[in-house]
Design an enzyme around this catalytic site. Structure first.
Site, PDB file in Angstrom:
ATOM      1  N   GLN A  65       0.846  -1.201   0.000  1.00  0.00           N
ATOM      2  CA  GLN A  65       0.000   0.000   0.000  1.00  0.00           C
ATOM      3  C   GLN A  65       0.880   1.249   0.000  1.00  0.00           C
ATOM      4  O   GLN A  65       0.385   2.359  -0.102  1.00  0.00           O
ATOM      5  CB  GLN A  65      -0.893   0.013   1.242  1.00  0.00           C
ATOM      6  CG  GLN A  65      -1.846  -1.161   1.318  1.00  0.00           C
ATOM      7  CD  GLN A  65      -2.417  -1.317   2.720  1.00  0.00           C
ATOM      8  OE1 GLN A  65      -3.442  -0.738   3.063  1.00  0.00           O
ATOM      9  NE2 GLN A  65      -1.763  -2.104   3.551  1.00  0.00           N
ATOM     10  N   ASN A  66       2.175   1.049   0.162  1.00  0.00           N
ATOM     11  CA  ASN A  66       3.084   2.189   0.280  1.00  0.00           C
ATOM     12  C   ASN A  66       3.391   2.782  -1.091  1.00  0.00           C
ATOM     13  O   ASN A  66       3.580   2.054  -2.062  1.00  0.00           O
ATOM     14  CB  ASN A  66       4.381   1.772   0.980  1.00  0.00           C
ATOM     15  CG  ASN A  66       4.107   1.257   2.377  1.00  0.00           C
ATOM     16  OD1 ASN A  66       3.034   1.484   2.919  1.00  0.00           O
ATOM     17  ND2 ASN A  66       5.068   0.569   2.962  1.00  0.00           N
ATOM     18  N   VAL A  67       3.467   4.102  -1.119  1.00  0.00           N
ATOM     19  CA  VAL A  67       3.719   4.794  -2.383  1.00  0.00           C
ATOM     20  C   VAL A  67       5.155   5.323  -2.430  1.00  0.00           C
ATOM     21  O   VAL A  67       5.523   6.032  -3.344  1.00  0.00           O
ATOM     22  CB  VAL A  67       2.704   5.952  -2.581  1.00  0.00           C
ATOM     23  CG1 VAL A  67       1.281   5.410  -2.689  1.00  0.00           C
ATOM     24  CG2 VAL A  67       2.797   6.989  -1.460  1.00  0.00           C
ATOM     25  N   HIS A  86      -1.493   1.267  -4.368  1.00  0.00           N
ATOM     26  CA  HIS A  86      -1.922   2.656  -4.157  1.00  0.00           C
ATOM     27  C   HIS A  86      -1.115   3.630  -5.017  1.00  0.00           C
ATOM     28  O   HIS A  86      -1.174   4.835  -4.803  1.00  0.00           O
ATOM     29  CB  HIS A  86      -1.820   3.036  -2.675  1.00  0.00           C
ATOM     30  CG  HIS A  86      -2.875   2.376  -1.831  1.00  0.00           C
ATOM     31  ND1 HIS A  86      -2.923   2.475  -0.451  1.00  0.00           N
ATOM     32  CD2 HIS A  86      -3.943   1.594  -2.168  1.00  0.00           C
ATOM     33  CE1 HIS A  86      -3.962   1.779   0.007  1.00  0.00           C
ATOM     34  NE2 HIS A  86      -4.584   1.235  -1.015  1.00  0.00           N
ATOM     35  N   CYS A 100      -1.741  13.614 -15.441  1.00  0.00           N
ATOM     36  CA  CYS A 100      -2.405  14.847 -15.863  1.00  0.00           C
ATOM     37  C   CYS A 100      -3.919  14.745 -15.655  1.00  0.00           C
ATOM     38  O   CYS A 100      -4.535  13.761 -16.052  1.00  0.00           O
ATOM     39  CB  CYS A 100      -2.086  15.145 -17.326  1.00  0.00           C
ATOM     40  SG  CYS A 100      -2.895  16.646 -17.886  1.00  0.00           S
ATOM     41  N   SER A 143      -2.323  -1.339   9.394  1.00  0.00           N
ATOM     42  CA  SER A 143      -3.371  -1.332  10.425  1.00  0.00           C
ATOM     43  C   SER A 143      -4.574  -2.153   9.966  1.00  0.00           C
ATOM     44  O   SER A 143      -5.449  -2.463  10.764  1.00  0.00           O
ATOM     45  CB  SER A 143      -3.804   0.104  10.728  1.00  0.00           C
ATOM     46  OG  SER A 143      -4.221   0.747   9.543  1.00  0.00           O
TER      47      SER A 143
HETATM   48  N1  APR Z   1       6.998  -2.405  12.005  1.00  0.00           N
HETATM   49  C1  APR Z   1       5.821  -2.969  11.668  1.00  0.00           C
HETATM   50  N2  APR Z   1       4.643  -2.354  11.832  1.00  0.00           N
HETATM   51  C2  APR Z   1       4.652  -1.124  12.368  1.00  0.00           C
HETATM   52  C3  APR Z   1       5.834  -0.474  12.752  1.00  0.00           C
HETATM   53  C4  APR Z   1       7.053  -1.154  12.549  1.00  0.00           C
HETATM   54  N3  APR Z   1       8.244  -0.619  12.874  1.00  0.00           N
HETATM   55  N4  APR Z   1       5.506   0.751  13.257  1.00  0.00           N
HETATM   56  C5  APR Z   1       4.166   0.843  13.183  1.00  0.00           C
HETATM   57  N5  APR Z   1       3.648  -0.279  12.655  1.00  0.00           N
HETATM   58  C6  APR Z   1       2.244  -0.606  12.364  1.00  0.00           C
HETATM   59  C7  APR Z   1       1.227   0.072  13.241  1.00  0.00           C
HETATM   60  O1  APR Z   1       1.007  -0.676  14.441  1.00  0.00           O
HETATM   61  C8  APR Z   1       0.011   0.076  12.315  1.00  0.00           C
HETATM   62  O2  APR Z   1      -0.709  -1.139  12.469  1.00  0.00           O
HETATM   63  O3  APR Z   1       1.989  -0.149  11.055  1.00  0.00           O
HETATM   64  C9  APR Z   1       0.610   0.133  10.918  1.00  0.00           C
HETATM   65  C10 APR Z   1       0.474   1.455  10.204  1.00  0.00           C
HETATM   66  O4  APR Z   1      -0.876   1.689   9.941  1.00  0.00           O
HETATM   67  P1  APR Z   1      -1.401   2.903   9.042  1.00  0.00           P
HETATM   68  O5  APR Z   1      -0.728   4.171   9.441  1.00  0.00           O
HETATM   69  O6  APR Z   1      -2.891   2.866   9.099  1.00  0.00           O
HETATM   70  O7  APR Z   1      -0.857   2.542   7.581  1.00  0.00           O
HETATM   71  P2  APR Z   1      -1.482   1.589   6.481  1.00  0.00           P
HETATM   72  O8  APR Z   1      -2.127   0.403   7.067  1.00  0.00           O
HETATM   73  O9  APR Z   1      -0.407   1.376   5.469  1.00  0.00           O
HETATM   74  O10 APR Z   1      -2.591   2.530   5.850  1.00  0.00           O
HETATM   75  C11 APR Z   1      -3.280   2.087   4.708  1.00  0.00           C
HETATM   76  O11 APR Z   1      -4.276   4.223   4.377  1.00  0.00           O
HETATM   77  O12 APR Z   1      -3.911   6.522   4.497  1.00  0.00           O
HETATM   78  C12 APR Z   1      -4.078   5.440   3.649  1.00  0.00           C
HETATM   79  O13 APR Z   1      -3.352   5.165   1.440  1.00  0.00           O
HETATM   80  C13 APR Z   1      -2.874   5.247   2.764  1.00  0.00           C
HETATM   81  O14 APR Z   1      -1.734   3.237   2.100  1.00  0.00           O
HETATM   82  C14 APR Z   1      -2.304   3.924   3.202  1.00  0.00           C
HETATM   83  C15 APR Z   1      -3.534   3.213   3.743  1.00  0.00           C
END
Ligand code: APR
Length: 254
Positions: A109-111, A127, A135, A197
């Site tokens: 999901q990481n960009v 994503h 554009c 998450s």
């Molecule tokens: N190692 C592993 N997991 C970690 C670490 C780490 N060092 N630090 C934090 N985390 C976990 C947190 O506990 C949390 O569950 O990473 C997760 C981050 O969650 P989010 O911030 O919600 O990120 P993500 O799940 O990628 O979000 C999904 O939401 O905002 C949109 O498009 C964006 O791709 C993103 C999507």
């Protein structure tokens, strides 16, 4: 998690390492947590706000229509931050794992592009990429790695406003990428979920689809998520620490 992969506390890690040593088809799903140890703030953790805005306030077509400059400022800030960081041991371990498993797909999901920079090859950026612009007029797609970007950036071909080539809340994923993800999830024997998450769809459902199709699930995260109760292995910890330990345990098994 202890540094020694042989302690009792690390049993799930040993069991998972043994299974991965025999697996033919694996899908990994990563989220912002995997880049946290590189210094990229997660969206829903500490440092997730930018000028008091949440991702949900800015990463929408409505926010861009209302105030494109503000949205571009946010992306420009993130691009500047990501340009200065490096892949961490978690990214590197996933790249190494790809070489050990015959059919391996990394869905992220990481960009930020850090998986590719770490050497991962079969990567599905569902994503999109923060390093691409699209554009809003002619739909033309381009890579643009300038930091800072001129605000606002305009299309060289038609003069319309460019936007980041990322998927915003309320937008559909690219159907071809979704299809590719679905196919891999259908065939996966193990699915490894790290650093997400698990609250943003459709990625949040990927692990459950894979499980439904017969895959066993492993999660790597310092905190429990809605997915945790469905997992066969729960490796509580940071991906930059747990994933290298997993690789060490796999090597010791061979
Ligand atoms: N190692 C592993 N997991 C970690 C670490 C780490 N060092 N630090 C934090 N985390 C976990 C947190 O506990 C949390 O569950 O990473 C997760 C981050 O969650 P989010 O911030 O919600 O990120 P993500 O799940 O990628 O979000 C999904 O939401 O905002 C949109 O498009 C964006 O791709 C993103 C999507």
């Amino acid at each position: 998690m202890s540094d020694n992969p042989n302690t009792d506390k690390n049993r799930p890690l040993i069991g998972l390492a043994q299974t991965l040593g025999q697996v033919q088809r694996l899908v990994a799903l990563t989220g912002a947590g995997v880049s946290a140890e590189s210094g990229v703030p997660t969206f829903r953790g500490p440092g997730g706000l930018w000028r008091d805005f949440r991702a949900e306030d800015l990463a929408t077509p409505q926010a861009f229509a209302r105030d494109p400059r503000l949205v571009w400022e946010w992306y420009d800030w993130r691009r500047g931050l990501i340009a200065q960081v490096s892949p961490n041991p978690g990214h590197l371990a996933l790249a190494e794992l790809e070489g050990l498993i015959p059919e391996f797909l990394l869905i992220t999901q990481n960009v930020d592009g850090l998986h590719r920079r770490a050497g991962s090859l079969n990567v599905l950026e569902i994503h999109g990429s923060i390093w691409e612009v699209r554009c809003t007029g002619c739909g033309g797609l381009d890579e643009d790695r300038r930091t800072p970007l001129p605000l606002m950036p305009w299309c060289r071909n038609c003069g319309a406003l460019l936007r980041p080539n990322v998927v915003w809340f309320g937008e559909a994923l690219d159907p071809a990428r979704l299809q590719m993800a679905h196919e891999a999830l259908r065939l996966a024997q193990v699915m490894l979920v790290a650093g997400t998450s698990g609250v943003v769809q459709p990625a949040a459902s990927f692990a459950l689809w894979a499980k439904e199709y017969g895959a066993r699930l492993a999660e790597i995260n310092p905190d429990p998520t809605p997915l945790t109760p469905y997992c066969d292995w729960v490796l509580q910890g940071k991906s930059g620490e747990v994933l290298p330990l997993l690789l060490t345990a796999m090597r010791q098994n061979n």
